[in-house]
Design a protein around this motif. Sequence first.
Motif, short mmCIF file in Angstrom:
data_model
loop_
_atom_site.label_atom_id
_atom_site.label_comp_id
_atom_site.label_asym_id
_atom_site.label_seq_id
_atom_site.Cartn_x
_atom_site.Cartn_y
_atom_site.Cartn_z
N GLY A 139 0.83 -1.19 0.00
CA GLY A 139 0.00 0.00 0.00
C GLY A 139 0.86 1.24 0.00
N PHE A 140 0.51 2.19 -0.86
CA PHE A 140 1.31 3.41 -1.01
C PHE A 140 0.40 4.62 -0.92
N ALA A 141 0.69 5.49 0.04
CA ALA A 141 -0.04 6.76 0.17
C ALA A 141 0.70 7.81 -0.65
N GLU A 142 0.46 7.77 -1.97
CA GLU A 142 1.15 8.67 -2.88
C GLU A 142 0.14 9.31 -3.81
N ASN A 143 0.36 10.58 -4.13
CA ASN A 143 -0.50 11.32 -5.04
C ASN A 143 0.25 11.50 -6.35
N LEU A 144 -0.05 10.64 -7.32
CA LEU A 144 0.67 10.67 -8.59
C LEU A 144 0.21 11.78 -9.51
N GLU A 145 -0.83 12.50 -9.11
CA GLU A 145 -1.17 13.73 -9.84
C GLU A 145 -0.12 14.81 -9.58
N LEU A 146 0.47 14.76 -8.39
CA LEU A 146 1.40 15.80 -7.97
C LEU A 146 2.86 15.39 -8.04
N ASP A 147 3.13 14.11 -7.79
CA ASP A 147 4.52 13.66 -7.62
C ASP A 147 4.81 12.41 -8.43
N GLU A 148 6.08 12.24 -8.75
CA GLU A 148 6.53 11.00 -9.37
C GLU A 148 6.45 9.87 -8.35
N PRO A 149 6.23 8.64 -8.80
CA PRO A 149 6.18 7.52 -7.84
C PRO A 149 7.52 7.32 -7.15
N SER A 150 7.44 6.88 -5.91
CA SER A 150 8.65 6.60 -5.16
C SER A 150 9.38 5.41 -5.76
N ALA A 151 10.64 5.25 -5.37
CA ALA A 151 11.43 4.11 -5.85
C ALA A 151 10.79 2.80 -5.41
N GLU A 152 10.23 2.77 -4.20
CA GLU A 152 9.59 1.55 -3.70
C GLU A 152 8.36 1.20 -4.54
N LEU A 153 7.56 2.21 -4.87
CA LEU A 153 6.38 1.96 -5.69
C LEU A 153 6.79 1.53 -7.09
N ARG A 154 7.79 2.15 -7.66
CA ARG A 154 8.27 1.75 -8.99
C ARG A 154 8.63 0.28 -9.04
N ALA A 155 9.31 -0.19 -8.01
CA ALA A 155 9.74 -1.58 -7.98
C ALA A 155 8.55 -2.53 -7.94
N VAL A 156 7.52 -2.18 -7.16
CA VAL A 156 6.35 -3.04 -7.04
C VAL A 156 5.53 -3.04 -8.33
N LEU A 157 5.48 -1.91 -9.02
CA LEU A 157 4.65 -1.80 -10.22
C LEU A 157 5.18 -2.58 -11.42
N ALA A 158 6.43 -2.94 -11.40
CA ALA A 158 7.09 -3.50 -12.59
C ALA A 158 6.33 -4.67 -13.20
N GLY A 159 5.76 -5.54 -12.38
CA GLY A 159 5.11 -6.74 -12.92
C GLY A 159 3.59 -6.69 -12.94
N THR A 160 3.03 -5.50 -13.00
CA THR A 160 1.57 -5.36 -12.93
C THR A 160 0.86 -6.02 -14.10
N ASP A 161 -0.20 -6.79 -13.79
CA ASP A 161 -1.03 -7.43 -14.81
C ASP A 161 -2.31 -6.65 -15.10
N LEU A 162 -2.86 -6.00 -14.08
CA LEU A 162 -4.16 -5.34 -14.21
C LEU A 162 -4.20 -4.12 -13.30
N ILE A 163 -4.67 -3.01 -13.84
CA ILE A 163 -4.94 -1.80 -13.05
C ILE A 163 -6.45 -1.63 -12.97
N THR A 164 -6.96 -1.40 -11.77
CA THR A 164 -8.39 -1.22 -11.56
C THR A 164 -8.66 0.14 -10.91
N VAL A 165 -9.83 0.69 -11.20
CA VAL A 165 -10.29 1.90 -10.54
C VAL A 165 -11.80 1.95 -10.63
N THR A 166 -12.47 2.25 -9.51
CA THR A 166 -13.93 2.23 -9.51
C THR A 166 -14.56 3.60 -9.33
#
Length: 287
Positions: free
Chosen positions: A146-173
Amino acid sequence: MTKTTTGTDWGKADFEAIYNCPDPRRYFTTLQPLEYQIPHHGQAVFRALTETLRRSRGDRPPLSVVDLCCSYGVNAALLNHRLSLTDLYGRYAGDRPDGPTTGQLTDEDRAFFATRRRAEAVRVTGIDAAERAVGYAREVGLLDHGFAENLELDEPSAELRAVLAGTDLITVTGGVGYISARTFGRLFDCVARPPWVAAFVLRTVSYRPVSALLARAGLVTEQLTTRTFRQRRFADGDERRAAFEALARRGLSIAGKESDGFYHADFYLSRPAAEVAALPLTELLPG
């Protein structure tokens, strides 16, 4: 409730106070009278998508799903556990003065969700600007990351970048409008290959900027045209009028949709062209 005034909010009621509480009780207690239901619709759709991805990708590690605007992990709870949205309302709504403390509820929830985990559970990474909401979802085991990050304002952190690398599906409701193509662009800068993107988007908001960005990343976006999905009731007459005006500006009729007193959302799915050709959205999600 106050009214928001930004262009993307078109005068929506302001529920900001419920999105970053120490636990989910105020969130569910506030939204239940408005029949907030989009996570219920997302549950069926996201389970269908993850099952399709699982079958097509064979013997691989568990799927990796990124839930944008994840709040208290509601989508993760419904995707990965033998639960309904009604169950969550029953658990959290109607907070009593003699109810458990946040610490006690955290411990109870950790056990509650663990005993209801589905064998087909996927790995879920949640992203939301609300630090306490994300922290709660992580503490009770709904989010693997879980990452409390606002990607409208800031670039993703290094930790978030590492986790995102293998993403299969992005969801938003429900976040599109609060988040824009800027957030999606920053996410896509982090992935090794374009994931699927599944988005429920209020009809008061145009998805065109996001779908254009996804097209540049090599994805084809389909809109489910056979139906729309109720999100919640209008909070009051002012919100209803503001929504109707926003829809009129978009040239959309409210007949059989928002005329029923609810916000309605369209569903969009973005995938590589070959996968769209092999299994069109109307076959993937019939009805």
